[in-house]
Design an enzyme around this catalytic site. Structure first.
Site, PDB file in Angstrom:
ATOM      1  N   ARG A  46     -40.738  52.468  11.469  1.00 41.11           N
ATOM      2  CA  ARG A  46     -40.466  53.898  11.346  1.00 41.11           C
ATOM      3  C   ARG A  46     -40.939  54.468  10.011  1.00 41.11           C
ATOM      4  O   ARG A  46     -41.288  55.629   9.909  1.00 41.11           O
ATOM      5  CB  ARG A  46     -38.967  54.151  11.476  1.00 41.11           C
ATOM      6  CG  ARG A  46     -38.516  54.419  12.890  1.00 41.11           C
ATOM      7  CD  ARG A  46     -37.033  54.386  12.934  1.00 41.11           C
ATOM      8  NE  ARG A  46     -36.579  53.177  12.216  1.00 41.11           N
ATOM      9  CZ  ARG A  46     -35.345  52.980  11.753  1.00 41.11           C
ATOM     10  NH1 ARG A  46     -34.445  53.891  11.891  1.00 41.11           N
ATOM     11  NH2 ARG A  46     -35.028  51.845  11.138  1.00 41.11           N
ATOM     12  N   LYS A 143     -33.915  37.806  21.513  1.00 40.74           N
ATOM     13  CA  LYS A 143     -32.502  37.882  21.828  1.00 40.74           C
ATOM     14  C   LYS A 143     -31.779  38.754  20.805  1.00 40.74           C
ATOM     15  O   LYS A 143     -32.304  38.929  19.711  1.00 40.74           O
ATOM     16  CB  LYS A 143     -31.883  36.495  21.902  1.00 40.74           C
ATOM     17  CG  LYS A 143     -31.738  35.786  20.559  1.00 40.74           C
ATOM     18  CD  LYS A 143     -30.881  34.578  20.703  1.00 40.74           C
ATOM     19  CE  LYS A 143     -29.468  34.851  20.338  1.00 40.74           C
ATOM     20  NZ  LYS A 143     -29.166  34.766  18.902  1.00 40.74           N
ATOM     21  N   HIS A 173     -35.401  30.548  20.644  1.00 42.63           N
ATOM     22  CA  HIS A 173     -36.199  29.753  19.703  1.00 42.63           C
ATOM     23  C   HIS A 173     -35.809  28.276  19.716  1.00 42.63           C
ATOM     24  O   HIS A 173     -36.568  27.436  19.261  1.00 42.63           O
ATOM     25  CB  HIS A 173     -36.172  30.351  18.298  1.00 42.63           C
ATOM     26  CG  HIS A 173     -34.937  30.070  17.506  1.00 42.63           C
ATOM     27  ND1 HIS A 173     -33.793  30.804  17.634  1.00 42.63           N
ATOM     28  CD2 HIS A 173     -34.659  29.127  16.567  1.00 42.63           C
ATOM     29  CE1 HIS A 173     -32.879  30.328  16.803  1.00 42.63           C
ATOM     30  NE2 HIS A 173     -33.362  29.315  16.137  1.00 42.63           N
ATOM     31  N   LYS A 177     -38.118  24.151  19.378  1.00 43.34           N
ATOM     32  CA  LYS A 177     -37.880  23.050  18.435  1.00 43.34           C
ATOM     33  C   LYS A 177     -38.462  21.757  19.002  1.00 43.34           C
ATOM     34  O   LYS A 177     -38.320  21.461  20.184  1.00 43.34           O
ATOM     35  CB  LYS A 177     -36.379  22.893  18.165  1.00 43.34           C
ATOM     36  CG  LYS A 177     -35.804  24.100  17.402  1.00 43.34           C
ATOM     37  CD  LYS A 177     -34.397  23.864  16.930  1.00 43.34           C
ATOM     38  CE  LYS A 177     -33.774  25.136  16.398  1.00 43.34           C
ATOM     39  NZ  LYS A 177     -33.839  25.287  14.954  1.00 43.34           N
ATOM     40  N   GLU A 211     -23.290  25.234  11.873  1.00 44.84           N
ATOM     41  CA  GLU A 211     -23.978  25.849  10.738  1.00 44.84           C
ATOM     42  C   GLU A 211     -23.040  25.902   9.548  1.00 44.84           C
ATOM     43  O   GLU A 211     -21.832  26.067   9.720  1.00 44.84           O
ATOM     44  CB  GLU A 211     -24.390  27.276  11.094  1.00 44.84           C
ATOM     45  CG  GLU A 211     -25.357  27.367  12.244  1.00 44.84           C
ATOM     46  CD  GLU A 211     -25.777  28.813  12.472  1.00 44.84           C
ATOM     47  OE1 GLU A 211     -26.844  29.176  11.995  1.00 44.84           O
ATOM     48  OE2 GLU A 211     -25.009  29.557  13.100  1.00 44.84           O
ATOM     49  N   ASP A 230     -23.948  34.945  20.802  1.00 46.09           N
ATOM     50  CA  ASP A 230     -25.013  34.694  19.837  1.00 46.09           C
ATOM     51  C   ASP A 230     -25.639  33.305  20.017  1.00 46.09           C
ATOM     52  O   ASP A 230     -26.838  33.134  19.816  1.00 46.09           O
ATOM     53  CB  ASP A 230     -24.424  34.813  18.418  1.00 46.09           C
ATOM     54  CG  ASP A 230     -25.479  34.713  17.331  1.00 46.09           C
ATOM     55  OD1 ASP A 230     -26.494  35.411  17.440  1.00 46.09           O
ATOM     56  OD2 ASP A 230     -25.289  33.934  16.368  1.00 46.09           O
ATOM     57  N   HIS A 235     -28.752  29.417  23.364  1.00 41.59           N
ATOM     58  CA  HIS A 235     -29.234  28.137  22.833  1.00 41.59           C
ATOM     59  C   HIS A 235     -28.509  26.936  23.456  1.00 41.59           C
ATOM     60  O   HIS A 235     -29.131  25.980  23.908  1.00 41.59           O
ATOM     61  CB  HIS A 235     -29.062  28.077  21.311  1.00 41.59           C
ATOM     62  CG  HIS A 235     -29.674  29.227  20.581  1.00 41.59           C
ATOM     63  ND1 HIS A 235     -30.851  29.814  20.983  1.00 41.59           N
ATOM     64  CD2 HIS A 235     -29.299  29.908  19.469  1.00 41.59           C
ATOM     65  CE1 HIS A 235     -31.160  30.797  20.148  1.00 41.59           C
ATOM     66  NE2 HIS A 235     -30.234  30.877  19.224  1.00 41.59           N
ATOM     67  N   LYS A 335     -19.909  28.742  12.772  1.00 44.17           N
ATOM     68  CA  LYS A 335     -20.425  29.040  11.433  1.00 44.17           C
ATOM     69  C   LYS A 335     -19.419  28.527  10.417  1.00 44.17           C
ATOM     70  O   LYS A 335     -18.247  28.355  10.725  1.00 44.17           O
ATOM     71  CB  LYS A 335     -20.628  30.544  11.264  1.00 44.17           C
ATOM     72  CG  LYS A 335     -21.703  31.094  12.198  1.00 44.17           C
ATOM     73  CD  LYS A 335     -22.399  32.300  11.617  1.00 44.17           C
ATOM     74  CE  LYS A 335     -23.421  32.888  12.577  1.00 44.17           C
ATOM     75  NZ  LYS A 335     -24.722  32.230  12.560  1.00 44.17           N
TER      76      LYS A 335
HETATM   77  C1  BG6 Z   1     -29.868  32.617  15.981  1.00 41.45           C
HETATM   78  C2  BG6 Z   1     -28.494  33.205  15.777  1.00 41.45           C
HETATM   79  O1  BG6 Z   1     -30.285  32.789  17.301  1.00 41.45           O
HETATM   80  O2  BG6 Z   1     -29.839  31.240  15.672  1.00 41.45           O
HETATM   81  C3  BG6 Z   1     -27.996  32.960  14.361  1.00 41.45           C
HETATM   82  O3  BG6 Z   1     -28.543  34.602  16.025  1.00 41.45           O
HETATM   83  C4  BG6 Z   1     -28.099  31.497  14.013  1.00 41.45           C
HETATM   84  O4  BG6 Z   1     -26.659  33.419  14.208  1.00 41.45           O
HETATM   85  C5  BG6 Z   1     -29.472  30.948  14.334  1.00 41.45           C
HETATM   86  O5  BG6 Z   1     -27.813  31.358  12.631  1.00 41.45           O
HETATM   87  C6  BG6 Z   1     -29.518  29.447  14.166  1.00 41.45           C
HETATM   88  O6  BG6 Z   1     -30.829  29.001  14.324  1.00 41.45           O
HETATM   89  P1  BG6 Z   1     -31.329  27.665  13.630  1.00 41.45           P
HETATM   90  O7  BG6 Z   1     -32.697  27.477  14.148  1.00 41.45           O
HETATM   91  O8  BG6 Z   1     -31.255  27.900  12.149  1.00 41.45           O
HETATM   92  O9  BG6 Z   1     -30.360  26.586  14.045  1.00 41.45           O
END
Ligand code: BG6
Length: 488
Positions: A46, A143, A173, A177, A211, A230, A235, A335
């Protein structure tokens, strides 16, 4: 496979994802000489910046996330980057993008929507109205893909009016991996495990993504989302699918996606009773991570004081098929946990009888640990004889460290996935029906939490989550892997 020339258009081009992941991934591929001479990256945002002003932002916000050496090749990379200012929701502002894109219909066009999901439909409409969608166009959806089944269906329907399913790349994603793909190799490139990969031999499967980081500066998004939306809906369920799916007939996109879909559709539906018993929802409180004090979720900047958003979720899932009936799949993510790790633990059944002077209970059941991060590898835990003149058995590990084994440089998930989009390779992307099936299974959990208006249980930062998470698996006479590790 060599890439054709392409225009990669990044909506949300000045946003966090572009700066932290997408531009660094493209730089890595540039340095690896994967990008053809006619490859261009058109960042859309923007702000009314000139190209030079945008590149100054890239220097500031993106370069720090580049892992490889930044040398003179940066200049040739920067030449590929263009910037276009427009209002994504207003087609009347799309003129500069139309003018910037090359008119050659044989070029690959990729529209990467790194924007909030509620803009997907509008942007797709606008791309169509502006005449930008060619048969060689693809769209990438980042996502979160919706926040429930209805919104996911709506996204699929709206985007589907402009792009065919074969042009739509829904990113998860985790599928990019290396170890996830290695799991396919392990299961279907070897004869060893597949005969054992079933209820007769496997006692349980644990999938953990833990995490250490907290919510960081994403509270606005996260507080409306939570760990279930999330991480788990996407995932963790994707990992579950790869572990549990039937052998696909080939690695072709629809063969793999059909097999994953079957798993999602076979997940046992939760009822109000099983929901209460089989799901733990937690939220972090102040504590210490790596020896450093960290605040409670509710004390993070801008966090609502009475937020009920979960930062941890653990649940027991079951798959109603002949292969898996009765095998619990424990999924867990959080987390501010004690460690950063992502791993899949497949535990086999105990031996039926001990021929040694040791009770069967002293035999650790075999387990296969598939590590995605922080390091990538596999370990197979076996019982072995300890040296000496007595016949004593102890657990030992057969270790495959992918970094040691294969010295070739690793590719980050986004590098691999972007290359796949540019190559037109859909296997590692979710199909629309998979997305909907995942939401369909998760939705009763969301509804239940909403209706019960229940609060998540607190857990101290720097731990493995609430005590009820240990109790969840403990009820089945089992332990999470870190709880069961032998002490020494
Ligand atoms: C993302 C989430 O999809 O994946 C995040 O939105 C998360 O909250 C992240 O921290 C973790 O990805 P990775 O590859 O660091 O394990």
């Amino acid at each position: 496979m060599a890439l054709n020339d392409f225009d990669l258009v990044l909506f949300g081009g000045s946003g966090d994802l572009s700066m932290r992941k997408l531009l660094p991934a493209m730089y890595a591929r540039h340095v690896a000489n994967d990008l053809p001479p006619g490859a261009r990256i058109i960042c859309v945002g923007r702000h009314e910046w000139t190209r030079e002003e945008f590149l100054a932002n890239v220097d500031k916000d993106s370069k720090p996330h580049i892992k490889s050496k930044i040398d003179e090749r940066w200049d040739s990379f920067a030449e590929r980057i263009l910037y276009v200012s427009l209002n994504a929701t207003d087609v009347k502002t799309y003129g500069p993008l139309v003018d910037t894109m090359r008119k050659d219909d044989t070029l690959t066009r990729v529209f990467y929507l790194a924007t909030p999901a509620h803009l997907f439909a509008k942007i797709c409409d606008n791309l169509k109205e502006a005449g930008l969608v060619t048969p060689n166009s693809r769209v990438v959806l980042e996502k979160p893909l919706g926040r429930d089944l209805a919104s996911a269906k709506q996204i699929n329907a709206e985007v589907g009016k402009v792009f065919a399913e074969s042009q739509i790349y829904r990113i998860d994603h985790y599928l990019g991996k290396e170890t996830v793909q290695n799991l396919l190799a392990l299961r279907f490139g070897n004869i060893l495990f597949e005969p054992l990969w079933r209820r007769e031999w496997i006692s349980d499967v644990q999938i953990t993504i833990a995490e250490k980081i907290g919510v960081g500066n994403r509270l606005g998004y996260y507080d409306n989302s939570g760990a279930l939306r999330d991480m788990l809906q996407n995932h963790l369920l994707q990992l579950l699918c790869i572990v549990a799916m039937e052998p696909p007939t080939s690695i072709a996109p629809d063969a793999v996606r059909d097999a994953k879909l079957q798993v999602l559709r076979s997940l046992k539906k939760f009822t109000p009773t099983t929901l209460a018993q089989n799901i733990v929802r937690g939220q972090y409180r102040a504590g210490h991570v790596d020896g450093q004090p960290v605040p409670s979720y509710r004390d993070e900047p801008d966090a609502p004081q009475h937020s009920h958003t979960e930062t941890f979720v653990a649940l027991k899932a079951e798959i109603d098929t002949w292969r898996w009936a009765g095998v619990p799949f424990y999924l867990r993510t959080g987390k501010r946990m004690a460690d950063r790790l992502a791993e899949i633990v497949v535990r086999f059944k105990p031996i039926p009888h001990s021929i040694f002077n040791q009770p069967t209970s002293s035999f650790q059941p075999n387990s296969l640990v598939i590590r995605l991060q922080p390091d990538e590898g596999l370990s197979l835990n076996l019982m072995a004889k300890t040296p000496g003149d007595s016949m004593r058995l102890k657990q030992a590990e057969l270790e495959l460290d992918f970094n040691e084994q294969f010295k070739t440089p690793r590719m980050e998930a986004y590098e691999r996935l972007l290359l796949d989009v540019l190559r037109g390779q859909l296997t590692l992307f979710m199909r629309g029906d998979e997305l909907e099936a995942a939401w369909e299974w998760v939705e009763p959990i969301l509804d239940h939490w909403e209706q019960a208006d229940s609060a998540p249980v607190p857990y101290t930062s720097g731990t493995w989550g609430p005590a009820s998470s240990s109790a969840l698996i403990g009820r089945d006479g089992l332990q999470w892997r870190e709880e069961a590790l032998p002490e020494d």
